[in-house]
Scaffold this motif. Structure first.
Motif, PDB file in Angstrom:
ATOM      1  N   ASP A 254       1.009  -1.149   0.294  1.00 20.91           N
ATOM      2  CA  ASP A 254      -0.033   0.076  -0.070  1.00 20.91           C
ATOM      3  C   ASP A 254       0.928   1.348  -0.017  1.00 20.91           C
ATOM      4  OD1 ASP A 254      -1.465   2.233   0.552  1.00 20.91           O
ATOM      5  OD2 ASP A 254      -3.030   0.895   1.852  1.00 20.91           O
ATOM      6  N   VAL A 255       0.942   1.955  -1.190  1.00 20.33           N
ATOM      7  CA  VAL A 255       2.181   2.855  -1.268  1.00 20.33           C
ATOM      8  C   VAL A 255       1.661   4.129  -0.371  1.00 20.33           C
ATOM      9  CG1 VAL A 255       3.237   4.328  -2.927  1.00 20.33           C
ATOM     10  CG2 VAL A 255       2.765   2.190  -3.630  1.00 20.33           C
ATOM     11  N   GLY A 256       0.393   4.394  -0.692  1.00 13.52           N
ATOM     12  CA  GLY A 256       0.018   5.796   0.103  1.00 13.52           C
ATOM     13  C   GLY A 256       0.249   5.509   1.620  1.00 13.52           C
ATOM     14  N   LYS A 257      -0.348   4.482   1.981  1.00 12.15           N
ATOM     15  CA  LYS A 257      -0.162   4.147   3.573  1.00 12.15           C
ATOM     16  C   LYS A 257       1.460   4.197   4.117  1.00 12.15           C
ATOM     17  CE  LYS A 257      -1.531   1.006   7.258  1.00 12.15           C
ATOM     18  NZ  LYS A 257      -2.200  -0.291   7.435  1.00 12.15           N
ATOM     19  N   THR A 258       2.308   3.497   3.050  1.00 19.79           N
ATOM     20  CA  THR A 258       3.760   3.482   3.595  1.00 19.79           C
ATOM     21  C   THR A 258       4.227   4.945   3.459  1.00 19.79           C
ATOM     22  OG1 THR A 258       3.769   1.154   2.625  1.00 19.79           O
ATOM     23  CG2 THR A 258       5.712   2.372   3.027  1.00 19.79           C
ATOM     24  N   VAL A 259       4.005   5.538   2.677  1.00 19.04           N
ATOM     25  CA  VAL A 259       4.400   7.026   2.311  1.00 19.04           C
ATOM     26  C   VAL A 259       4.207   7.675   3.683  1.00 19.04           C
ATOM     27  CG1 VAL A 259       4.248   9.210   1.298  1.00 19.04           C
ATOM     28  CG2 VAL A 259       4.557   7.059  -0.137  1.00 19.04           C
ATOM     29  N   LYS A 260       2.950   7.620   3.983  1.00 25.14           N
ATOM     30  CA  LYS A 260       2.328   8.275   5.193  1.00 25.14           C
ATOM     31  C   LYS A 260       3.183   7.997   6.533  1.00 25.14           C
ATOM     32  CE  LYS A 260      -1.721   9.580   7.994  1.00 25.14           C
ATOM     33  NZ  LYS A 260      -0.862   9.212   9.199  1.00 25.14           N
ATOM     34  N   ARG A 261       3.250   6.603   6.488  1.00 27.66           N
ATOM     35  CA  ARG A 261       4.050   6.064   7.839  1.00 27.66           C
ATOM     36  C   ARG A 261       5.499   6.681   7.751  1.00 27.66           C
ATOM     37  NH1 ARG A 261       4.938  -0.236   8.968  1.00 27.66           N
ATOM     38  NH2 ARG A 261       5.198  -0.145  11.381  1.00 27.66           N
ATOM     39  N   ILE A 262       6.125   6.651   6.810  1.00 27.22           N
ATOM     40  CA  ILE A 262       7.562   7.228   6.800  1.00 27.22           C
ATOM     41  C   ILE A 262       7.625   8.675   7.136  1.00 27.22           C
ATOM     42  CG2 ILE A 262       9.460   7.701   5.220  1.00 27.22           C
ATOM     43  CD1 ILE A 262       8.698   5.030   3.777  1.00 27.22           C
ATOM     44  N   ARG A 263       6.488   9.401   6.773  1.00 29.31           N
ATOM     45  CA  ARG A 263       6.363  10.679   6.924  1.00 29.31           C
ATOM     46  C   ARG A 263       5.968  10.944   8.372  1.00 29.31           C
ATOM     47  NH1 ARG A 263       3.449  12.628   1.274  1.00 29.31           N
ATOM     48  NH2 ARG A 263       5.389  13.038   0.018  1.00 29.31           N
ATOM     49  N   ASP A 264       5.130  10.119   8.923  1.00 27.38           N
ATOM     50  CA  ASP A 264       4.951  10.219  10.234  1.00 27.38           C
ATOM     51  C   ASP A 264       6.133  10.101  11.317  1.00 27.38           C
ATOM     52  OD1 ASP A 264       2.212  10.957   9.834  1.00 27.38           O
ATOM     53  OD2 ASP A 264       1.545   8.851  10.206  1.00 27.38           O
ATOM     54  N   THR A 265       6.901   9.086  10.947  1.00 29.18           N
ATOM     55  CA  THR A 265       8.252   8.499  11.347  1.00 29.18           C
ATOM     56  C   THR A 265       9.222   9.618  11.181  1.00 29.18           C
ATOM     57  OG1 THR A 265       7.915   6.214  10.843  1.00 29.18           O
ATOM     58  CG2 THR A 265      10.060   7.022  11.653  1.00 29.18           C
ATOM     59  N   ALA A 266       9.242  10.450  10.385  1.00 32.89           N
ATOM     60  CA  ALA A 266      10.310  11.659  10.124  1.00 32.89           C
ATOM     61  C   ALA A 266       9.488  12.793  11.184  1.00 32.89           C
ATOM     62  CB  ALA A 266      10.127  12.172   8.884  1.00 32.89           C
ATOM     63  N   SER A 267       8.371  12.847  11.141  1.00 33.72           N
ATOM     64  CA  SER A 267       7.827  13.894  12.433  1.00 33.72           C
ATOM     65  C   SER A 267       8.120  13.732  13.873  1.00 33.72           C
ATOM     66  CB  SER A 267       6.316  14.107  12.151  1.00 33.72           C
ATOM     67  OG  SER A 267       5.867  14.546  10.756  1.00 33.72           O
ATOM     68  N   GLU A 268       8.252  12.270  13.995  1.00 29.99           N
ATOM     69  CA  GLU A 268       8.549  11.817  15.230  1.00 29.99           C
ATOM     70  C   GLU A 268      10.131  12.028  15.502  1.00 29.99           C
ATOM     71  OE1 GLU A 268       9.416   7.372  17.209  1.00 29.99           O
ATOM     72  OE2 GLU A 268       7.853   7.590  15.686  1.00 29.99           O
ATOM     73  N   LEU A 269      10.875  11.640  14.623  1.00 26.86           N
ATOM     74  CA  LEU A 269      12.369  11.998  14.978  1.00 26.86           C
ATOM     75  C   LEU A 269      12.424  13.506  14.942  1.00 26.86           C
ATOM     76  CD1 LEU A 269      13.957   9.323  12.335  1.00 26.86           C
ATOM     77  CD2 LEU A 269      13.817   9.226  14.972  1.00 26.86           C
ATOM     78  N   ARG A 270      11.948  14.409  14.197  1.00 33.48           N
ATOM     79  CA  ARG A 270      12.042  15.659  14.374  1.00 33.48           C
ATOM     80  C   ARG A 270      12.038  16.172  15.709  1.00 33.48           C
ATOM     81  NH1 ARG A 270      12.065  19.349  10.064  1.00 33.48           N
ATOM     82  NH2 ARG A 270      11.036  17.979   8.865  1.00 33.48           N
TER      83      ARG A 270
END
Length: 296
Positions: free
Chosen positions: A38-54
């Motif tokens: 699920d490309v859209g779901k995976t993209v969102k998950r990665i961006r959420d992880t980036a927000s977490e790391l920030r």
């Protein structure tokens, strides 16, 4: 952190499996990833992880160390330095332009759709690109284990997906950030060989495993014989260790920002730079790199 201890253990095994030596590009390593992603779901998950790391305190250290490394790197090859306008004064605008000249190359990320560690490393890459003002399309990524779905995810994120296994042999013709998280020593050694000159090495900034750690974990004579370029570079590079919280030890341990000051390179004997021989790794049964397929 939402990931459980069990997930981290599974992620660590998957990440390790992706690093086992292979002889051909396109081996069965790619089958470990889900093709129906699920490309859209995976993209969102990665961006959420980036927000977490920030929001993490250690991110500020990473950002500061990268910017410090960038400020000491040349904006163009050393031989062109004299062509700059001597009347031009450093200012904020000029610093921004120098940042925008950077490009990025990422090798060996791993299967980020199934491996939590690789997903966090990809999220960190996005943060580093933002901090260095590197356009997403100027970041090229490659790993032979990427599935078709993962390559689509990377393109949706805006990154450029390479189609050829370069084995790390990428020549830096402009200031370039190389992101090589937990890659094998052969890949680092190949990269150094390809750029083994006092003109190209200063253009490189590496975010990856520290060279000092590699030396400490390898038998001395084998390190000098099999990874001769790392062995030479370790004493003349500048290594800035990056903070790593204990809960992310499997993701960001032993990570450093590595640069190559021109003044340090000249400490090596002149003979060091004459006709550098391409590495062969004849004595390395566990090479930790997936080689490209040989043409018949």
């Amino acid at each position: 952190m939402s990931d459980t201890g069990e997930e981290w253990q599974m992620a660590r095994r998957r990440k390790g499996a992706a690093r086992k030596p292979k002889t051909l590009l396109g081996s069965t390593a790619s089958t470990c990833c889900q093709e129906q992603l699920d490309v859209g779901k995976t993209v969102k998950r990665i961006r959420d992880t980036a927000s977490e790391l920030r929001c993490e305190e250690f991110w500020q250290d990473w950002k500061g160390q990268l910017q410090a490394a960038g400020s000491s790197s040349p904006s163009k090859p050393p031989e062109n330095k004299d062509t700059e306008d001597p009347t031009e004064q450093p200012d904020k605008g000029r610093e921004d332009r120098l940042c925008q000249q950077l490009e990025c190359v990422c090798y060996g990320l791993g299967s980020f759709s199934s491996c939590a560690a690789a997903r966090y490393q990809l999220a960190m890459l996005l943060l580093l690109l933002d901090a260095g003002q590197i356009p997403l399309e100027d970041c090229s990524v490659f790993d032979p284990v990427f599935s078709t779905g993962e390559r689509e995810v990377l393109r949706n994120l805006g990154l450029t997906v390479l189609t050829e296994n370069e084995e790390g042999k990428r020549l830096a013709t402009k200031p370039t950030l190389f992101y090589l998280m937990h890659c094998g020593k052969a890949l680092y050694n190949n990269l150094l060989w390809k750029n083994w000159s006092t003109q190209c090495l200063p253009l490189m900034t590496i975010v990856g495993n520290g060279f000092n750690g590699m030396r400490e974990r390898t038998i001395g004579r084998e390190f000098e014989r099999d990874y001769s370029y790392i062995s030479l570079a370790v004493d003349v590079c500048e290594e800035r260790r990056l903070l790593c919280p204990s809960r992310l030890i499997d993701v960001f341990s032993d990570t450093a920002v590595i640069t190559f000051p021109t003044s340090s390179l000249y400490r090596l004997p002149q003979s060091t730079w004459a006709e550098p021989q391409e590495p062969q790794y004849q004595h390395c049964p566990d090479l930790e790199i997936i080689l490209r397929e040989k043409q018949s």
